[in-house]
Design a protein around this motif. Sequence first.
Motif, PDB file in Angstrom:
ATOM      1  N   VAL A  49       0.841  -1.204   0.000  1.00 13.60           N
ATOM      2  CA  VAL A  49       0.000   0.000   0.000  1.00 13.60           C
ATOM      3  C   VAL A  49       0.872   1.248   0.000  1.00 13.60           C
ATOM      4  CG1 VAL A  49      -1.762   1.291   1.246  1.00 13.60           C
ATOM      5  CG2 VAL A  49      -1.911  -1.195   1.153  1.00 13.60           C
ATOM      6  N   ALA A  50       1.942   1.240   0.788  1.00 12.43           N
ATOM      7  CA  ALA A  50       2.844   2.399   0.826  1.00 12.43           C
ATOM      8  C   ALA A  50       3.447   2.664  -0.546  1.00 12.43           C
ATOM      9  CB  ALA A  50       3.940   2.160   1.859  1.00 12.43           C
ATOM     10  N   ARG A  51       3.869   1.604  -1.209  1.00 11.82           N
ATOM     11  CA  ARG A  51       4.436   1.758  -2.554  1.00 11.82           C
ATOM     12  C   ARG A  51       3.391   2.306  -3.518  1.00 11.82           C
ATOM     13  NH1 ARG A  51       4.438  -2.276  -6.808  1.00 11.82           N
ATOM     14  NH2 ARG A  51       5.974  -1.789  -8.420  1.00 11.82           N
ATOM     15  N   GLU A  52       2.184   1.747  -3.461  1.00 13.15           N
ATOM     16  CA  GLU A  52       1.111   2.169  -4.361  1.00 13.15           C
ATOM     17  C   GLU A  52       0.812   3.658  -4.196  1.00 13.15           C
ATOM     18  OE1 GLU A  52      -1.501   1.038  -7.403  1.00 13.15           O
ATOM     19  OE2 GLU A  52      -0.312  -0.369  -6.239  1.00 13.15           O
ATOM     20  N   ALA A  53       0.635   4.108  -2.952  1.00 14.76           N
ATOM     21  CA  ALA A  53       0.274   5.499  -2.700  1.00 14.76           C
ATOM     22  C   ALA A  53       1.436   6.443  -3.000  1.00 14.76           C
ATOM     23  CB  ALA A  53      -0.189   5.655  -1.252  1.00 14.76           C
ATOM     24  N   ALA A  54       2.661   6.026  -2.667  1.00 16.22           N
ATOM     25  CA  ALA A  54       3.813   6.885  -2.923  1.00 16.22           C
ATOM     26  C   ALA A  54       4.044   7.072  -4.420  1.00 16.22           C
ATOM     27  CB  ALA A  54       5.060   6.312  -2.263  1.00 16.22           C
ATOM     28  N   LEU A  55       3.837   6.004  -5.194  1.00 18.30           N
ATOM     29  CA  LEU A  55       3.982   6.122  -6.647  1.00 18.30           C
ATOM     30  C   LEU A  55       2.967   7.100  -7.231  1.00 18.30           C
ATOM     31  CD1 LEU A  55       4.616   2.410  -7.722  1.00 18.30           C
ATOM     32  CD2 LEU A  55       6.224   4.313  -7.929  1.00 18.30           C
ATOM     33  N   ALA A  56       1.823   7.246  -6.558  1.00 15.45           N
ATOM     34  CA  ALA A  56       0.787   8.168  -7.030  1.00 15.45           C
ATOM     35  C   ALA A  56       1.019   9.598  -6.569  1.00 15.45           C
ATOM     36  CB  ALA A  56      -0.585   7.695  -6.543  1.00 15.45           C
ATOM     37  N   GLY A  57       2.067   9.808  -5.774  1.00 14.60           N
ATOM     38  CA  GLY A  57       2.364  11.160  -5.349  1.00 14.60           C
ATOM     39  C   GLY A  57       1.824  11.540  -3.994  1.00 14.60           C
ATOM     40  N   TRP A  58       1.200  10.604  -3.290  1.00 19.09           N
ATOM     41  CA  TRP A  58       0.709  10.912  -1.951  1.00 19.09           C
ATOM     42  C   TRP A  58       1.875  11.005  -0.969  1.00 19.09           C
ATOM     43  CZ3 TRP A  58      -4.552   8.743  -0.011  1.00 19.09           C
ATOM     44  CH2 TRP A  58      -5.540   8.960  -0.988  1.00 19.09           C
ATOM     45  N   ARG A  59       1.676  11.809   0.070  1.00 16.24           N
ATOM     46  CA  ARG A  59       2.644  11.901   1.158  1.00 16.24           C
ATOM     47  C   ARG A  59       2.312  10.792   2.149  1.00 16.24           C
ATOM     48  NH1 ARG A  59       7.643  12.837   2.123  1.00 16.24           N
ATOM     49  NH2 ARG A  59       8.139  14.129   3.941  1.00 16.24           N
ATOM     50  N   VAL A  60       3.204   9.814   2.249  1.00 14.83           N
ATOM     51  CA  VAL A  60       2.887   8.555   2.927  1.00 14.83           C
ATOM     52  C   VAL A  60       3.870   8.304   4.059  1.00 14.83           C
ATOM     53  CG1 VAL A  60       2.661   6.044   2.632  1.00 14.83           C
ATOM     54  CG2 VAL A  60       1.994   7.589   0.778  1.00 14.83           C
ATOM     55  N   ALA A  61       3.347   7.783   5.176  1.00 16.37           N
ATOM     56  CA  ALA A  61       4.186   7.276   6.261  1.00 16.37           C
ATOM     57  C   ALA A  61       3.847   5.811   6.487  1.00 16.37           C
ATOM     58  CB  ALA A  61       3.966   8.068   7.543  1.00 16.37           C
ATOM     59  N   LEU A  62       4.863   4.959   6.512  1.00 15.81           N
ATOM     60  CA  LEU A  62       4.701   3.533   6.802  1.00 15.81           C
ATOM     61  C   LEU A  62       5.389   3.251   8.131  1.00 15.81           C
ATOM     62  CD1 LEU A  62       3.949   0.592   6.030  1.00 15.81           C
ATOM     63  CD2 LEU A  62       6.135   0.463   4.816  1.00 15.81           C
ATOM     64  N   ILE A  63       4.627   2.726   9.093  1.00 20.47           N
ATOM     65  CA  ILE A  63       5.137   2.519  10.446  1.00 20.47           C
ATOM     66  C   ILE A  63       4.983   1.055  10.813  1.00 20.47           C
ATOM     67  CG2 ILE A  63       4.871   3.157  12.876  1.00 20.47           C
ATOM     68  CD1 ILE A  63       3.595   5.811  11.804  1.00 20.47           C
ATOM     69  N   GLU A  64       6.082   0.422  11.187  1.00 27.63           N
ATOM     70  CA  GLU A  64       6.090  -0.997  11.536  1.00 27.63           C
ATOM     71  C   GLU A  64       6.583  -1.167  12.969  1.00 27.63           C
ATOM     72  OE1 GLU A  64       6.417  -4.856  12.359  1.00 27.63           O
ATOM     73  OE2 GLU A  64       5.225  -4.032  10.706  1.00 27.63           O
ATOM     74  N   ARG A  65       5.822  -1.906  13.773  1.00 23.20           N
ATOM     75  CA  ARG A  65       6.145  -2.114  15.182  1.00 23.20           C
ATOM     76  C   ARG A  65       7.464  -2.845  15.383  1.00 23.20           C
ATOM     77  NH1 ARG A  65       2.958  -6.506  18.747  1.00 23.20           N
ATOM     78  NH2 ARG A  65       4.202  -7.801  17.326  1.00 23.20           N
ATOM     79  N   ASP A  66       7.720  -3.846  14.562  1.00 21.31           N
ATOM     80  CA  ASP A  66       8.925  -4.667  14.718  1.00 21.31           C
ATOM     81  C   ASP A  66       9.813  -4.442  13.496  1.00 21.31           C
ATOM     82  OD1 ASP A  66      10.809  -6.555  15.365  1.00 21.31           O
ATOM     83  OD2 ASP A  66       9.421  -8.197  15.655  1.00 21.31           O
ATOM     84  N   ASP A  67       9.832  -5.378  12.579  1.00 20.09           N
ATOM     85  CA  ASP A  67      10.627  -5.222  11.365  1.00 20.09           C
ATOM     86  C   ASP A  67       9.747  -5.605  10.185  1.00 20.09           C
ATOM     87  OD1 ASP A  67      12.847  -4.832   9.668  1.00 20.09           O
ATOM     88  OD2 ASP A  67      13.432  -6.935   9.816  1.00 20.09           O
ATOM     89  N   PHE A  68      10.126  -5.173   9.018  1.00 20.57           N
ATOM     90  CA  PHE A  68       9.383  -5.518   7.811  1.00 20.57           C
ATOM     91  C   PHE A  68       9.337  -7.037   7.673  1.00 20.57           C
ATOM     92  CE2 PHE A  68      11.780  -1.553   7.143  1.00 20.57           C
ATOM     93  CZ  PHE A  68      10.706  -0.682   7.222  1.00 20.57           C
ATOM     94  N   ALA A  69       8.141  -7.564   7.450  1.00 28.62           N
ATOM     95  CA  ALA A  69       7.918  -9.007   7.267  1.00 28.62           C
ATOM     96  C   ALA A  69       8.178  -9.811   8.535  1.00 28.62           C
ATOM     97  CB  ALA A  69       8.774  -9.561   6.113  1.00 28.62           C
ATOM     98  N   SER A  70       8.146  -9.168   9.697  1.00 24.80           N
ATOM     99  CA  SER A  70       8.438  -9.912  10.922  1.00 24.80           C
ATOM    100  C   SER A  70       7.285 -10.810  11.368  1.00 24.80           C
ATOM    101  CB  SER A  70       8.803  -8.950  12.058  1.00 24.80           C
ATOM    102  OG  SER A  70       7.763  -8.020  12.285  1.00 24.80           O
ATOM    103  N   GLY A  71       6.104 -10.658  10.770  1.00 25.40           N
ATOM    104  CA  GLY A  71       4.982 -11.524  11.097  1.00 25.40           C
ATOM    105  C   GLY A  71       4.794 -12.605  10.053  1.00 25.40           C
ATOM    106  N   THR A  72       3.549 -12.767   9.605  1.00 30.85           N
ATOM    107  CA  THR A  72       3.210 -13.834   8.658  1.00 30.85           C
ATOM    108  C   THR A  72       3.998 -13.729   7.357  1.00 30.85           C
ATOM    109  OG1 THR A  72       0.982 -13.878   9.612  1.00 30.85           O
ATOM    110  CG2 THR A  72       1.278 -14.960   7.488  1.00 30.85           C
ATOM    111  N   SER A  73       4.381 -12.520   6.964  1.00 27.81           N
ATOM    112  CA  SER A  73       5.032 -12.321   5.665  1.00 27.81           C
ATOM    113  C   SER A  73       6.407 -12.966   5.561  1.00 27.81           C
ATOM    114  CB  SER A  73       5.137 -10.824   5.351  1.00 27.81           C
ATOM    115  OG  SER A  73       3.855 -10.248   5.216  1.00 27.81           O
ATOM    116  N   SER A  74       6.995 -13.391   6.671  1.00 24.20           N
ATOM    117  CA  SER A  74       8.263 -14.123   6.595  1.00 24.20           C
ATOM    118  C   SER A  74       8.101 -15.577   7.004  1.00 24.20           C
ATOM    119  CB  SER A  74       9.318 -13.465   7.494  1.00 24.20           C
ATOM    120  OG  SER A  74       8.905 -13.479   8.847  1.00 24.20           O
TER     121      SER A  74
END
Length: 570
Positions: A49-74
């Motif tokens: 979602v962050a990539r999608e919105a940033a590519l469209a020119g939106w001002r985006v903040a992505l905040i992760e509690r632990d690390d990227f993919a630290s949950g189900t995504s890894s």
Amino acid sequence: MFAPTVPARTSESDGHMPQMPARAAALATLGTESFDLVIIGGGITGAGVAREAALAGWRVALIERDDFASGTSSRSSRLVHGGVRYLEHGHLSLVFESSRERRLLLSLAPHLVRPLAFTWPVYRGARVPLWKVRAGLTLYDALALFRNVHGHSALRPDGVLAIEPALERSGLVGGARYWDAATDDARLTLASALAAREAGAVVVNHATVVAGLHGTPGSRLEGVRVVDRLTSAQIEVRAPLIVNATGPWSDATAALTGAASGTQLLGSAGAHLSVPRHRVGNNDAITIVSPLDGRVMFVLPAGAHTIIGTTEHPARSGPDEIRATELDVQYLLRSVNMLFPNANLTPDDVIAAWAGIRPLAAARAGEHSANTASREHAIARRSDGLLSVTGGKLTTYRAMAADVFAAAQREYRSTGGASPVTRLRTERSDHAVLPGGSFQSRETLMDEIRQVVHDPAVVERLALAYGSRWPSVWAFATRDAALAHRIVDDLPYLTAEVAHAVEREMACTLSDILIRRTHIAFETRDHGRATARRIAPLVATLLGWTDSEQAQRLAEYDADVARLFAVDPV
């Protein structure tokens, strides 16, 4: 043993400053600027979602509690696939969408997503008979519009055994060969987060949202309060729209920002095992139907290891505590042993066992089974401006992100405001190559790396993990010879990757490096504990840890691997 020296900090091809100044600048920006959109959760969905919105020119903040993919995504099967087993449950639209997204990812991230051949052996009396397998694979090819890497082919018993001679011969009536794709799930997530950052998003890991910001009780959200977990600093991040992309943590995250998310989740636990590949004897990927209960599962090549998975049953614990159980291990080993007669696998052969929770959306009335629940996603809108997305699967993350972004645009319009696009959209997410994906062919890329790197396993690692950005890693090795050696003798990871992970990939902890930037924790019997102690002095130098902080970080690593890789008793 290498010396903990600090690589020279010169600019790299990605153009970003070193880790600590970059992170400090990102945190400062979070607290001093306003955003169009804040995304909570740095798994594959939030990063998409962050990539999608940033590519469209939106001002985006992505905040992760632990690390990227630290949950189900890894903790997935590391597949980008059309979902052949979903055909049985009639989820044709999901298979169609998944097949399209698989084709896109093969071109957008050709280093991280690569074709993988599957053999499907069929035995006499199997729950899924031979005619049904072949008919299903014909439909599978059709739903991919016959644009898969290759179409499926029917196999006689001798054809199956010619490809996979370690399989059980007795009762084999035939099979089929078809194609999907393999990936590195954690690095695909990281690549999406990096792509979002390079498109202008402010991206921060190890920062947790602790509350929503409201002008008055019950009014729309105006942002979130964040605590930096590395410094304990509190930051107020302002935005009129918040996306909750925290998967199995969705309800807990929604509660922090106000009330229930409005989604209905079916938490499905899936376990995987890693064992030595030579013990199983598989050449490629194999789709099997478990003789124990008829479940379709996979035996997958992963370098010197074989991944076996997955189970599927209702989650009995929360996402922070989910682990494989002794029953999971027994089930997976017994299933494989029955179809690979020379494997004779026991729990002592298991190098790693892990589990994750799939946050399935219960889209149909009365749907309570994880086995039959669709992997399609659902987006729920809360009246105060919180959008929660649940369900979906790794393969369809880009399409899911596009749907969430479209919902965000509708939310802006519903409040009477114009969508905050600040520039003409010059790149679309279905055309913008992910970081490292700009190369002509994998063969050409590997030939290029071989000109300077003379360790074949390391050549393959650099190509598949970093793609066209491999020189950014190798630069650390050329500047400091101590970084040109493998971290672990029998695994293909360079010590330079440690420095690169910290300086270029936002790694802040030993777990970030050994569990997600590399797979050392999955591929060593001590889950990287000894390796953590070898690299800790280097990481401490790079991140400025004191001796007591280094000891604390090692203790945190030990706790992380115990939480992730311990096997729970029945």
